[in-house]
Design a protein around this motif. Structure first.
Motif, PDB file in Angstrom:
ATOM      1  N   VAL A   1       0.911  -1.053  -0.093  1.00 19.99           N
ATOM      2  CA  VAL A   1      -0.024  -0.004  -0.108  1.00 19.99           C
ATOM      3  C   VAL A   1       0.968   1.163  -0.064  1.00 19.99           C
ATOM      4  O   VAL A   1       1.776   1.304   1.028  1.00 19.99           O
ATOM      5  N   LYS A   2       0.460   2.221  -1.113  1.00 18.62           N
ATOM      6  CA  LYS A   2       1.354   3.391  -1.043  1.00 18.62           C
ATOM      7  C   LYS A   2       0.367   4.627  -0.953  1.00 18.62           C
ATOM      8  O   LYS A   2      -0.491   4.764  -1.589  1.00 18.62           O
ATOM      9  N   PHE A   3       0.744   5.174   0.282  1.00 21.48           N
ATOM     10  CA  PHE A   3      -0.408   6.242   0.702  1.00 21.48           C
ATOM     11  C   PHE A   3      -0.032   7.586  -0.005  1.00 21.48           C
ATOM     12  O   PHE A   3       1.432   8.005  -0.024  1.00 21.48           O
ATOM     13  N   PRO A   4      -0.739   8.282  -0.666  1.00 26.23           N
ATOM     14  CA  PRO A   4      -0.273   9.658  -1.190  1.00 26.23           C
ATOM     15  C   PRO A   4       0.268  10.620  -0.179  1.00 26.23           C
ATOM     16  O   PRO A   4      -0.243  10.362   1.019  1.00 26.23           O
ATOM     17  N   VAL A   5       1.124  11.547  -0.733  1.00 30.63           N
ATOM     18  CA  VAL A   5       1.468  12.421   0.337  1.00 30.63           C
ATOM     19  C   VAL A   5       0.529  13.390   0.192  1.00 30.63           C
ATOM     20  O   VAL A   5       0.498  14.325  -0.739  1.00 30.63           O
ATOM     21  N   VAL A   6      -0.303  13.713   1.539  1.00 30.73           N
ATOM     22  CA  VAL A   6      -1.395  14.556   1.390  1.00 30.73           C
ATOM     23  C   VAL A   6      -0.929  16.062   1.200  1.00 30.73           C
ATOM     24  O   VAL A   6      -1.614  16.995   0.559  1.00 30.73           O
ATOM     25  N   SER A   7       0.214  16.569   1.869  1.00 32.40           N
ATOM     26  CA  SER A   7       0.572  17.799   1.590  1.00 32.40           C
ATOM     27  C   SER A   7       0.945  18.168   0.157  1.00 32.40           C
ATOM     28  O   SER A   7       0.986  19.513  -0.195  1.00 32.40           O
ATOM     29  N   GLU A   8       1.373  17.271  -0.585  1.00 32.71           N
ATOM     30  CA  GLU A   8       1.542  17.389  -2.057  1.00 32.71           C
ATOM     31  C   GLU A   8       0.397  17.291  -2.941  1.00 32.71           C
ATOM     32  O   GLU A   8       0.587  17.622  -4.108  1.00 32.71           O
ATOM     33  N   MET A   9      -0.782  17.204  -2.196  1.00 27.96           N
ATOM     34  CA  MET A   9      -1.984  17.307  -3.225  1.00 27.96           C
ATOM     35  C   MET A   9      -2.332  18.722  -3.535  1.00 27.96           C
ATOM     36  O   MET A   9      -1.840  19.655  -3.023  1.00 27.96           O
ATOM     37  N   ASP A  10      -2.890  18.963  -4.606  1.00 33.06           N
ATOM     38  CA  ASP A  10      -3.407  20.559  -5.190  1.00 33.06           C
ATOM     39  C   ASP A  10      -4.485  20.711  -4.435  1.00 33.06           C
ATOM     40  O   ASP A  10      -5.636  20.779  -4.835  1.00 33.06           O
TER      41      ASP A  10
ATOM     42  N   THR B   1      -6.555   5.462   9.440  1.00 29.52           N
ATOM     43  CA  THR B   1      -7.058   6.421   9.957  1.00 29.52           C
ATOM     44  C   THR B   1      -6.226   7.756  10.056  1.00 29.52           C
ATOM     45  O   THR B   1      -6.406   8.774   9.806  1.00 29.52           O
ATOM     46  N   GLU B   2      -5.055   7.535  10.242  1.00 31.24           N
ATOM     47  CA  GLU B   2      -3.852   8.532  10.110  1.00 31.24           C
ATOM     48  C   GLU B   2      -4.008   9.364   8.855  1.00 31.24           C
ATOM     49  O   GLU B   2      -3.773  10.480   8.718  1.00 31.24           O
ATOM     50  N   PHE B   3      -3.987   8.717   7.593  1.00 28.05           N
ATOM     51  CA  PHE B   3      -4.090   9.260   6.492  1.00 28.05           C
ATOM     52  C   PHE B   3      -5.520  10.138   6.346  1.00 28.05           C
ATOM     53  O   PHE B   3      -5.447  11.225   5.709  1.00 28.05           O
ATOM     54  N   MET B   4      -6.559   9.757   6.772  1.00 30.67           N
ATOM     55  CA  MET B   4      -7.816  10.166   6.709  1.00 30.67           C
ATOM     56  C   MET B   4      -8.048  11.450   7.734  1.00 30.67           C
ATOM     57  O   MET B   4      -8.266  12.467   7.185  1.00 30.67           O
ATOM     58  N   LEU B   5      -7.108  11.332   8.817  1.00 38.93           N
ATOM     59  CA  LEU B   5      -7.063  12.450   9.807  1.00 38.93           C
ATOM     60  C   LEU B   5      -6.282  13.671   9.065  1.00 38.93           C
ATOM     61  O   LEU B   5      -6.681  14.883   9.316  1.00 38.93           O
ATOM     62  N   GLU B   6      -5.411  13.405   8.333  1.00 42.95           N
ATOM     63  CA  GLU B   6      -4.645  14.213   7.681  1.00 42.95           C
ATOM     64  C   GLU B   6      -5.301  15.007   6.772  1.00 42.95           C
ATOM     65  O   GLU B   6      -5.282  16.310   6.312  1.00 42.95           O
ATOM     66  N   ILE B   7      -6.041  14.176   5.848  1.00 42.74           N
ATOM     67  CA  ILE B   7      -7.041  14.821   4.718  1.00 42.74           C
ATOM     68  C   ILE B   7      -8.257  15.924   5.504  1.00 42.74           C
ATOM     69  O   ILE B   7      -8.580  16.610   4.863  1.00 42.74           O
ATOM     70  N   VAL B   8      -8.613  15.458   6.472  1.00 46.55           N
ATOM     71  CA  VAL B   8      -9.624  16.354   7.127  1.00 46.55           C
ATOM     72  C   VAL B   8      -8.992  17.500   7.747  1.00 46.55           C
ATOM     73  O   VAL B   8      -9.683  18.596   7.452  1.00 46.55           O
ATOM     74  N   GLU B   9      -7.759  17.601   8.236  1.00 49.98           N
ATOM     75  CA  GLU B   9      -7.039  18.938   8.470  1.00 49.98           C
ATOM     76  C   GLU B   9      -7.090  19.626   7.224  1.00 49.98           C
ATOM     77  O   GLU B   9      -7.242  20.805   7.222  1.00 49.98           O
ATOM     78  N   TYR B  10      -6.689  18.999   5.996  1.00 47.46           N
ATOM     79  CA  TYR B  10      -6.474  19.997   4.918  1.00 47.46           C
ATOM     80  C   TYR B  10      -8.141  20.503   4.341  1.00 47.46           C
ATOM     81  O   TYR B  10      -8.122  21.581   3.955  1.00 47.46           O
TER      82      TYR B  10
END
Length: 185
Positions: A10-19, A78-87
């Motif tokens: 599983v490769k998680f996208p880097v949330v901070s690098e999303m547009d 969950t950590e991945f989703m929490l980061e997305i919610v922050e953004y």
């Protein structure tokens, strides 16, 4: 093929690098000031992502046969989703954040109450807390006959439940919780 291989596969996208600026622009351009603005976090969540990877049988077996590995993966999701919610909070500013997972089928929940509480509820609670922290309501979709899970979703902090399978328990829960249980679907 095996839940223990998730770290390698599983490769998680880097949330901070999303547009995020581009997504925010698109979100706000399509925003209707007379309607509620909903941001979709996921429709396949902590259970369905492993199901999509492994298939129903292997994913459900992994909950019981490899609970430590399954929980480690659920924690990372969950950590991945929490980061997305922050953004979402920084860029999108939705009224509602929609999330979902299919913890039930037509015959009822796919796991025991204790398994739900141990494996999923703590992580869903963290997601709800993050959604509320950005000033949004948390909406949860679950297909199937949820039975006892409706109360669990509320205990996790969901404000709105999209539960499309009406049943006697759901009607009783609605009567008991009144406006605390908002049903859509």
């Amino acid at each position: 093929e095996d839940i223990s291989q998730w770290r390698e596969t599983v490769k998680f996208p880097v949330v901070s690098e999303m547009d995020w600026e581009g997504m925010a622009k698109q979100f706000h351009e399509s925003k209707d000031p007379d309607k509620v603005n909903i941001a979709r976090l996921n429709t396949h969540g902590l259970l369905l992502i492993p199901v999509n990877m492994l298939g129903w049988e292997d994913a459900l077996c992994a909950i019981y046969e490899e609970p430590e590995e399954m929980e480690a993966f659920v924690s990372r999701l969950t950590e991945f989703m929490l980061e997305i919610v922050e953004y979402f909070g920084k860029y999108i500013h939705p009224d509602i954040v929609f999330t979902g997972d299919d913890f039930a089928a037509g015959g009822g929940p796919l796991m025991s109450l204790q398994t739900f509480r141990d494996m999923y509820a703590p992580y869903l609670t963290r997601i709800c807390e993050a959604i509320h922290k950005i000033g949004a309501l948390a909406e949860f979709h679950c297909c199937g006959n949820c039975q006892f899970l409706t109360r669990e979703f509320l205990a996790c902090g969901y404000d709105i439940c999209q539960l499309p399978e009406p049943n006697a328990q759901l009607l009783a829960d609605k009567a008991e919780f009144g406006s605390r249980l908002v049903l859509t679907g």
